[in-house]
Design an enzyme around this catalytic site. Structure first.
Site, PDB file in Angstrom:
ATOM      1  CG  HIS A  71      10.974   2.773  49.991  1.00 57.85           C
ATOM      2  ND1 HIS A  71      12.236   3.299  50.306  1.00 57.85           N
ATOM      3  CD2 HIS A  71      10.246   3.935  49.315  1.00 57.85           C
ATOM      4  CE1 HIS A  71      12.389   4.695  50.174  1.00 57.85           C
ATOM      5  NE2 HIS A  71      11.114   5.179  49.599  1.00 57.85           N
ATOM      6  CD  GLU A 109      14.020   9.957  55.524  1.00 54.62           C
ATOM      7  OE1 GLU A 109      13.933  11.176  54.780  1.00 54.62           O
ATOM      8  OE2 GLU A 109      13.112   9.454  55.852  1.00 54.62           O
ATOM      9  CG  ASP A 122      12.609   8.774  45.399  1.00 51.04           C
ATOM     10  OD1 ASP A 122      11.844   7.965  45.542  1.00 51.04           O
ATOM     11  OD2 ASP A 122      12.924   9.703  46.254  1.00 51.04           O
ATOM     12  CG  HIS A 123      14.537   5.101  47.729  1.00 50.24           C
ATOM     13  ND1 HIS A 123      15.328   5.386  48.386  1.00 50.24           N
ATOM     14  CD2 HIS A 123      13.665   6.455  47.664  1.00 50.24           C
ATOM     15  CE1 HIS A 123      15.015   6.480  49.255  1.00 50.24           C
ATOM     16  NE2 HIS A 123      14.353   7.169  48.635  1.00 50.24           N
TER      17      HIS A 123
END
EC number: 3.1.27.-
Lengths: 652, 600
Positions: free
Chosen positions: B68, B203, B72-73
């Site tokens: 997404h 996660e 942080d991704h």
């Protein structure tokens, strides 16, 4: 199904019954009088029809207009064949585009159907809009009575053409209700392009982009060994939808081909040009333009084309009206399917901008949309203007009103863009007509030239198609280029015919459990070819097969009662492997010698040798393909000889 | 034995810079490529030198998948592809592909233009990087190459968030990215089918949290905002431009409408309108309710929420401001925070997770004095509230996903070590599967046990299924016999007869003949009948036949009786069987040697 662009076929494959599309033939509506939205004195004054000799009088049911006879009743539709097969046995229905699902409620409701319908999201959403529109068109002008006498075989025979020649009139049905539509649509499961859908573990179906309309798809129906492609309503032209996925059709055993262009002689781009110039000419002369069309599909391209054309033609102030109960929804929905659009439109969404320019036309008030001619429209309506409205058959919908309103003036023009109906037949109940008629059919589906190129590219082993594609169109019988010519020739079908597809299934996929696979002992039989005997337990569940190791027998606790012979009875049905190979005499003798059998007399026979084991009083007959051990009363010797022989043979 | 290796380069026992390497069936896949909000140095990005010390990554990776658009991704993506060097395919969904470059450009601007860092990726690099992106549709099976296929599932974390199934042969891995198992006001819940992956990489942000009902949280949030407004205070809600922001906007918008409130609500940065536009165009990615009603009313057209101007921060009177970024680590939200922090009437509501090192994290831990750049200290007097509105699955949600996908092994990332430990125990207990939680740079190896696909001849299969009967008897499993032919890379299982035929081999008949002598004072035919009765009683379940031609047949074994001229009571029983009946033949010969029971 007889209509090649509105297909409804059934494929039986590996015990799965798959219906391919569910098209509704609405051309039957042309036999009916138009349904006016407001009372039309012209239509109500049409004379009733009676045969000349007076024997048949159907004045209430049939009306005559300009020499043609029409049924005065709610228009009815010609359904897919429902008698040939029990619809409750249909497992799934695959829909290729929103035009090919209009018969869905007739198939899924009140028939015992309990399967699943697969369609892409745009197909589902827009299909729902088109069905809703159809229902609204019918329900807002209800007809008190419905005509049935004319359908009587004896009477129909005496009617003037073309009514006389209409087929299967008894199976024609009135439009379904919204409730039936909702119930039918609740059976739809949404799928995406290239999504692999497992049916009962036996068959995998996958929709592929077909390039024809938003969410339109071709389908791959395959097992591990066989592949059937279903090509329906595909386009290679660059319009708004995602381009056609051709490469995934490769390696098909059978390719079922339907939904080719209905107007193979017309070039869509040329037609678009003609559309624009006729439109401009009429507007400049102060006339109005009527475009009978479906509420989704080519209309998006027409609006986009006009968006560019109108300013350059200095007609920027001419209002466009789009009138349909689903006009707003159709325009809104077209903007939210970015994933299903061509690259060009997709990149607009990334900006983020609406993919279709009709958003801007609406924002600048150039395009206005209304649910019907009633209400706001009547007060805001300005002439000259361009009106897009349905239904293209001119038998129901708001278009009927505009025909009555504008038909008498030669300043106005009607431009036909949809290819589904003969424009002359469509106009018949409005004759005599003063307005100009222009026929610009825009059918972006594959033409014969494109199809033969495509087939050369993807090379299916066999092609199955409607019989109409195997001969030139009746009106152009000299045009041998307007048919499919293939080697081997395509297998043609017609309504209600049943074809056997030319492949034999030979293999099925099975999984060897890792413990079993590890325990196998392969031996090389020929260079590059190894064999291993497999003894395993078969487990079949949901059409998936697994081989498991044979479980070790659980030791029976010794009990006194069973300690007799019974215990030793060998397990039933555990046959030994087949043997192959031959036994070389010298090597065999040597190994006999090694195991201490030295006194061997060898006798030559016609087919081999006989070995007399003199000390042991046993006999071994060796032939090319057979060995016979004769040994009395000496079980240890017999088993020893057996194992010696086995050493030279391959086990299968 | 084949195995699957998983190595987190980021997000291993940590939240931030998600980047997980997976090796399965000889393919190497990078899952996410994020940045860490808590660091400004090298630790900001994953350590790509783990993959190779020198040269480009293209040779080592088969594909990169981004779950997404949160930084942080995906924040390290241009650095990885353009500065370290990667030219292979990068997969992400359409909304992610649309929004990701905007956030990257924002990140770049803050870092380079505001903080003046050099040696950072440029705008052009972002563009070049995005050219390598291949869009993914939900549930579409994308063939990366002949062996590697990937499939995306709805994750419900932000617009366009996806979970991804990676499959090579019969081995598979699922990576969840960030996901949410409960539908909210604008997104649906994550969903996956029973794909039974070898490893489920999940996660675990809220590994130990079981969140109370969403309604309560919302009511709480609205109450706090309302109270602050009533007493004339200002409310700052630091958010990321896309995601929770829209969720909270919808919440406040409906509340304002219902309560007829007049205090202004602002949304900072020019991104708002654009952001909302993305939601409108990608409405198919939102929840059912919004999708159903969007033609009548688009939920992302707000009446009460207006664009913010920097000068408004000093306006008197109450107001609510949504400002970016969400963890108060830079940008406008931090600027407004500095302005409002001194007044106890004001309130800051942190609606999401804050990573270590950010101002957000510090104030949530109750720090009242903050050291700012230039040695200044900032006193925090305003009220600090934390409301978990992050769309992450809580412990219950994670367990729910495990139940959905039925993985053989579990691997936790994107969480805090202590909390992970707790969840790991819980998972191992409840599902009796192994659960791993590797730290960054640590490799987890899971041995898989794939079954071997084979082509079985339909004749053999059908024969076997017919013999087996409609329902298998678990107590008496039937053993099936076949011959596996291995040629080139094909494996075919056929009946032994067909194997002989196909290989052009002829069968070798091995037969045995055995004479058994027996004292039986009866006529030959009576002896035969007695043998027949005897065998019949012993061999239950076997086909024992007494044929009119003077033989007895047991299955396919032939028995004949004759007597010698000298002693008519000495019978010779001739037994003949083929190797296929070896066991039975051997049994019969020794049975008959024992003589016939006298009771006959």
């Amino acid at each position: 199904m007889s209509h090649p662009t509105l297909p409804c076929n059934v494929l039986k494959f590996k015990s799965t019954t798959i219906m391919l599309d569910c098209g509704l033939d609405t051309t039957s509506a042309l036999y009916f009088l138009p349904l006016p939205l407001v009372h039309s004195s012209r239509l109500s004054k049409l004379p009733g029809w009676a045969s000349k000799d007076g024997t048949v009088n159907l004045e209430k049911e049939l009306k005559e207009c300009a020499g043609r006879v029409f049924v005065d009743s709610q228009p009815e539709f010609c359904l897919p064949e429902r008698e040939l097969l029990d619809l409750s046995t249909v497992d799934v229905i695959l829909i290729s585009n929103y035009h090919c699902m209009m018969a869905l409620p007739y198939i899924t409701e009140h028939t015992g159907f309990s399967g699943t319908v697969y369609a892409t999201e745009p197909t589902f959403q827009i299909g729902r809009l088109l069905m809703e529109e159809l229902v609204t068109f019918m329900e807002r002008v209800p007809k008190a009575q419905s005509a049935t006498c004319w359908k009587n075989k004896e009477i129909q025979r005496m009617l003037p053409g073309p009514l006389k020649d209409a087929v299967d009139v008894w199976s024609w049905k009135r439009c379904y209700s919204m409730q039936e539509v909702n119930s039918a649509l609740s059976k739809v499961q949404l799928v995406g392009y290239s999504q692999k859908v497992e049916l009962f573990g036996a068959v995998q179906v996958t929709p592929l982009s077909s390039g024809y309309s938003l969410g339109s798809s071709n389908w791959i129906i395959q097992s591990h060994y066989e592949k059937v492609s279903y090509v329906s309503g595909s386009s290679l032209l660059t319009t708004h939808p995602q381009p056609m996925d051709q490469s995934s059709l490769k390696n098909s055993d059978v390719l079922i081909l339907t939904g080719l262009t209905q107007i193979p002689t017309a070039n869509p781009d040329g037609m678009l040009g003609e559309f624009c110039s006729n439109l401009a000419m009429t507007i400049r002369a102060g006339g109005n333009v009527l475009v009978p069309c479906y509420s989704s599909g080519v209309i998006y391209d027409l609006l986009e084309c006009l968006y560019q054309f109108m300013d350059s033609a200095n007609l920027g102030t001419t209002p466009f009206y789009f009138i349909s109960p689903v006009a707003n929804s159709s325009l809104e929905f077209s903007q939210i399917f970015a994933e299903w659009l061509c690259q060009n439109k997709q990149s607009k969404v990334y900006l983020p901008e609406p993919p279709f320019p009709h958003a801007e036309l609406i924002q600048t008030n150039k395009l206005k949309h209304y649910p019907s001619i009633h209400g706001e429209f009547s007060s805001e309506f300005r002439q000259p203007c361009v009106v897009f409205t349905g239904h293209p058959s001119l038998r129901f919908g708001d278009v009927v009103h505009f025909m009555e309103l504008w038909g008498k003036s030669s300043l106005n023009t009607i431009i036909f863009t949809e290819p589904d109906f003969s424009y002359l037949d469509a106009l018949a109940p409005y004759q005599p007509l003063a307005m100009k008629c222009v026929y610009c059919p825009i059918d972006t589906r594959l033409n014969f030239h494109q199809v033969s190129k495509l087939l050369k590219e993807v090379q299916p082993l066999h092609v199955v198609c409607p019989e109409q594609y195997t001969q030139p169109p009746p009106a152009q019988s000299h045009r041998s280029d307007l048919m499919l010519e293939l080697q081997p020739p395509p297998m043609a079908y017609r309504r209600c015919s049943v074809l056997g597809l030319p492949f034999r299934r030979r293999y099925e996929r099975i999984q060897l459990q890792p413990e079993l696979a590890k325990a196998l002992v392969p031996s090389e039989i020929k260079p590059g070819i190894s064999v291993a005997t497999v003894s395993a337990v078969l487990q079949s569940k949901d059409n998936k097969h697994v081989l498991q190791p044979v479980p070790k027998p659980t030791p029976v606790p010794p009990s006194k009662k069973r300690k007799r012979l019974m215990e030793e009875v060998p397990e039933l049905l555990s046959p030994k492997p087949l043997l192959s190979g031959s036994i070389p005499l010298d090597a065999f003798l040597a190994s006999l010698h090694k195991s201490g059998i030295t006194e061997v007399k060898v006798e030559e026979t016609a087919d081999g040798h006989i070995l007399h084991l003199q000390a042991e009083d046993a006999l071994i007959q060796l032939e090319e393909d057979a060995t016979h051990i004769v040994c009395d009363n000496n079980e240890p010797l017999r088993t020893a000889l057996r194992d010696l022989v086995l050493r030279f043979l391959q086990k299968l | 034995m084949p195995d699957i290796k998983v190595t987190p380069l980021g997000a291993g026992q940590d939240v931030g810079r998600s980047c997980i390497l997976v090796s399965v069936g000889g393919k190497n896949i990078m899952l996410d490529c994020g940045m860490h909000m808590g660091y400004n140095d090298d630790r900001r990005f994953p350590d790509f030198s783990y993959i190779t010390q020198n040269g480009r990554l293209t040779d080592f990776l088969d594909c990169v998948i981004i779950s997404h658009f949160h930084l942080d991704h995906c924040g390290a993506l241009p650095y990885m592809s353009e500065m370290v060097g990667y030219d292979g395919p990068i997969y992400m969904t359409h909304p992610t592909k649309a929004i990701c470059p905007i956030l990257l450009e924002d990140f770049r601007k803050i870092t380079v233009d505001k903080k003046g860092e050099t040696n950072f990726f440029t705008s052009q690099m972002i563009k070049d990087c995005m050219k390598k992106v291949v869009p993914l549709n939900l549930h579409q099976t994308v063939q990366v190459d002949d062996e590697l296929e990937i499939k995306a599932y709805y994750a419900g974390h932000v617009l366009g968030a996806a979970m991804v199934l990676i499959k090579v042969g019969s081995e598979s891995v699922v990576y969840t990215g960030d996901y949410n198992m409960t539908p909210d006001r604008h997104l649906g819940a994550a969903w996956i089918d029973k794909c039974r992956p070898d490893i489920l990489i999940s996660e675990s942000t809220y590994a130990t949290t079981i969140r109370d009902s969403k309604r309560c949280r919302e009511r709480d949030f609205l109450k706090k905002v309302h109270e602050t407004i009533e007493r004339g205070g200002k409310v700052l809600i630091p958010v990321f431009a896309l995601g929770r922001a829209q969720e909270l906007c919808i919440l406040l918008e409906t509340f304002w409408e219902r309560m007829n409130l007049k205090a202004p609500i602002y949304f900072s940065t020019g991104l708002t309108e654009k952001a909302n536009h993305y939601y409108k165009l990608f409405i198919t990615w939102t929840n059912q309710k919004i999708r159903k009603t969007f033609v009548q009313r688009n939920m992302f057209e707000f009446k009460h929420i207006k664009a913010f101007d920097r000068s408004y921060a000093d306006n008197p009177g109450p107001m609510v401001v949504f400002a970016t970024p969400g963890m108060l680590h830079a940008g406008q939200s931090l600027q407004i925070f500095k302005k409002w922090a001194g007044n106890e009437k004001n309130m800051v509501i942190m609606p999401g997770y804050c990573v270590q090192g950010t101002v957000g994290h510090k104030i949530l831990n109750g720090q009242k004095k903050l050291e700012m750049e230039g040695r200044a200290t900032l006193e925090v007097k305003l009220q600090v509230e934390y409301m978990s509105f992050s769309a992450h699955a809580d412990a219950k949600g994670i367990m729910q996903l495990i139940r959905m996908a039925e993985p053989r092994n579990m691997l936790l990332v994107h969480g805090e070590a202590k909390k992970m430990e707790f969840l790991k125990d819980k998972i191992e207990q409840e599902f009796s599967i192994s659960c791993y939680m590797p730290a960054n740079g640590e490799t987890t190896t899971v041995t898989t046990n794939p079954s071997v696909p084979v082509d079985i001849s339909l004749n053999l299969l059908k024969r076997e299924m017919a013999l087996g009967g409609p329902l298998p008897d678990p107590k008496k499993p039937r053993t099936m016999h076949g011959t596996l032919i291995m040629k080139d890379s094909s494996l075919r299982l056929v009946s032994p007869e067909q194997a002989l035929k196909e290989l052009g081999l002829s069968e070798h008949q091995l037969r045995f003949t055995c004479r058994v002598h027996l004292q039986d004072p009866h006529s030959d035919s009576d002896t035969l009948s007695r043998i027949y009765s005897h065998l019949k009683s012993v061999l239950k379940g076997y086909a024992v036949q007494h044929l009119p031609d003077g033989t007895v047949m047991v299955e396919s074994i032939v028995l004949k009786v004759s007597s010698s001229g000298e002693d008519p009571n000495l019978k010779v029983i001739l037994l003949s069987w083929s190797y296929q009946d070896e066991e039975l033949g051997s049994f019969l010969s020794s049975l008959l040697k024992k003589g016939l029971p006298s009771g006959l």
